[in-house]
Design an enzyme around this catalytic site. Structure first.
Site, mmCIF file in Angstrom:
data_model
loop_
_atom_site.group_PDB
_atom_site.id
_atom_site.type_symbol
_atom_site.label_atom_id
_atom_site.label_comp_id
_atom_site.label_asym_id
_atom_site.label_seq_id
_atom_site.Cartn_x
_atom_site.Cartn_y
_atom_site.Cartn_z
ATOM 1 N N ASN A 42 0.842 -1.213 0.000
ATOM 2 C CA ASN A 42 0.000 0.000 0.000
ATOM 3 C C ASN A 42 0.874 1.259 0.000
ATOM 4 O OD1 ASN A 42 -2.133 -1.793 0.435
ATOM 5 N ND2 ASN A 42 -2.279 -1.371 2.622
ATOM 6 N N LYS A 231 -7.179 10.740 14.047
ATOM 7 C CA LYS A 231 -7.928 11.935 13.590
ATOM 8 C C LYS A 231 -7.223 13.242 13.939
ATOM 9 C CE LYS A 231 -12.582 10.013 13.517
ATOM 10 N NZ LYS A 231 -12.700 8.838 14.371
ATOM 11 N N GLU A 232 -6.270 13.189 14.862
ATOM 12 C CA GLU A 232 -5.592 14.436 15.278
ATOM 13 C C GLU A 232 -4.455 14.833 14.330
ATOM 14 O OE1 GLU A 232 -7.109 15.932 17.672
ATOM 15 O OE2 GLU A 232 -8.329 14.106 17.877
ATOM 16 N N GLY A 257 -5.726 1.306 5.649
ATOM 17 C CA GLY A 257 -4.687 1.750 4.718
ATOM 18 C C GLY A 257 -4.333 3.222 4.860
ATOM 19 N N GLY A 259 -2.835 4.738 7.308
ATOM 20 C CA GLY A 259 -1.465 4.846 7.824
ATOM 21 C C GLY A 259 -0.447 4.629 6.706
ATOM 22 N N ASP A 260 -0.761 3.710 5.815
ATOM 23 C CA ASP A 260 0.161 3.422 4.706
ATOM 24 C C ASP A 260 0.137 4.550 3.675
ATOM 25 O OD1 ASP A 260 0.455 1.019 6.033
ATOM 26 O OD2 ASP A 260 -1.112 0.062 4.845
HETATM 27 O O1 LIG Z 1 -2.657 -6.047 8.357
HETATM 28 C C1 LIG Z 1 -1.918 -6.378 7.426
HETATM 29 O O2 LIG Z 1 -1.052 -7.245 7.494
HETATM 30 C C2 LIG Z 1 -2.031 -5.670 6.171
HETATM 31 O O3 LIG Z 1 -1.050 -5.402 5.561
HETATM 32 C C3 LIG Z 1 -3.409 -5.292 5.740
HETATM 33 C C4 LIG Z 1 -3.693 -3.851 5.495
HETATM 34 O O4 LIG Z 1 -3.635 -3.576 4.111
HETATM 35 C C5 LIG Z 1 -2.816 -2.892 6.258
HETATM 36 O O5 LIG Z 1 -2.585 -3.393 7.527
HETATM 37 C C6 LIG Z 1 -3.471 -1.556 6.378
HETATM 38 O O6 LIG Z 1 -2.700 -0.783 7.256
HETATM 39 P P1 LIG Z 1 -3.131 0.574 7.946
HETATM 40 O O7 LIG Z 1 -2.626 1.676 7.061
HETATM 41 O O8 LIG Z 1 -2.437 0.554 9.251
HETATM 42 O O9 LIG Z 1 -4.630 0.555 8.052
#
Ligand SMILES: O=C(O)C(=O)C[C@H](O)[C@H](O)COP(=O)(O)O
Length: 312
Positions: A42, A231-232, A257, A259-260
């Site tokens: 991502n 959200k902050e 995603g 955070g990514d």
């Molecule tokens: O959990 C895993 O192993 C993954 O890779 C699945 C998701 O695509 C990301 O975790 C999303 O990550 P966030 O940006 O933190 O929401």
């Protein structure tokens, strides 16, 4: 495009791609929307959509989902020339479901092709030639060989003078907290840019306040800490300076995603300006825009969208 024709990469990301099924409903019936996920993939796509030259390293299965990823990276301008296709192995899968606490992930990934990667599989030339190596806690959680491969990739990148970026991405369904903390903090201590999220970092460090968490990661030896605060927005710290960069408001549908999206956009923008505070403002906008649709990759914005949003 399978290869960026020998051009040096800005960013090489390494981890596990996961085929995604995001819960939705149609006429009262549960339905799962197919998509693509996997934190480092991502982030790689987010950075490529911002105009960075990006490559990805992993292993996929010789299955339909693995081919789907190869095609995705080609469409997204992510160089996948070093990705291994493992005969007989499978590409991992996850399901996103939504409840009062937000999104939840269920994994079908044990024994996946990416988890079979060992240090001997690393594309050492590509790692050495990229400006940034980006890895995460998930890249290390999936198996001991993958954890070892991450450490070896980090050391190789450092020896070549590259910048190492590390997203802590704690997933307690993959490993217990004590082991996660030992490995993640061991790897962050070798990295230049630490990218923790507040919830993860509170569990990993036992600290509560964002300021203390930033100091903790700077104390491990990182040059830049970009701590996302949900959200902050984000708190960015370098030795001697710390700033909160407030988030941008949008009507959010799904934060999977986000955070990514922040991480990929942050790296792409930091490479242009070398200003981590400005990069975080840009990345906050990218992360906000990425929450306007379901799934991790489909709603990722492009540079023009982020620039227009920042002007508005
Ligand atoms: O959990 C895993 O192993 C993954 O890779 C699945 C998701 O695509 C990301 O975790 C999303 O990550 P966030 O940006 O933190 O929401």
């Amino acid at each position: 495009m399978a290869s960026l024709q020998g051009e040096a990469l800005d960013i090489l990301a390494f981890g596990e791609p996961l085929m995604e099924f995001a819960e939705t409903e149609r006429q009262g019936e549960a339905l799962y929307l197919p998509g693509f996920g996997g934190d480092t993939s991502n982030a790689a796509i987010a950075a490529a959509r911002m105009g960075a030259r990006v490559g990805y390293f992993t292993a996929v299965g010789s299955d339909a989902f693995g081919q789907g990823f190869l095609d995705l990276w080609d469409r997204e301008n992510v160089d996948r020339s070093s990705v291994k296709v493992m005969p007989g192995a499978r590409t991992g899968v996850y399901v996103i479901s939504y409840g009062p606490q937000g999104h939840q992930f269920s994994y079908y990934r044990a024994g996946s092709a990416a988890s079979l990667v060992t240090p001997a599989d690393l594309p050492l030339d590509v790692i050495a030639s990229a400006k940034i190596l980006h890895v995460s806690g998930i890249s290390q959680a999936i198996s001991t060989t993958a954890a070892d491969a991450c450490f070896a990739a980090i050391r190789h990148a450092k020896a070549a003078g590259a910048t190492v970026s590390y997203d802590t991405n704690l997933r307690l369904s993959l490993w217990p907290l004590d082991r996660a903390r030992a490995v993640i903090h061991g790897a962050v201590a070798l990295s230049d840019i630490a990218r923790p999220g507040l919830d993860d970092a509170q569990q990993l460090t036992g600290l509560d306040r964002a300021e203390d968490i930033c100091d903790f990661y700077l104390g491990l030896g990182c040059r830049i800490v970009a701590l996302t605060l949900g959200k902050e927005g984000a708190m960015v710290a370098i030795p001697g300076e710390r700033q909160v960069i407030p988030s941008k408001k949008v009507d959010a549908v799904d934060a999977s995603g986000a955070g990514d999206a922040f991480g990929g956009a942050f790296l792409a923008e930091w490479l242009r300006s070398r200003n981590p505070f400005a990069a975080a403002e840009f990345a906050n906008a990218a992360a906000a825009l990425s929450t306007r649709g379901k799934g991790a990759v489909a709603p990722l914005p492009r540079r023009a969208d982020v620039e227009a949003f920042l002007r508005a």
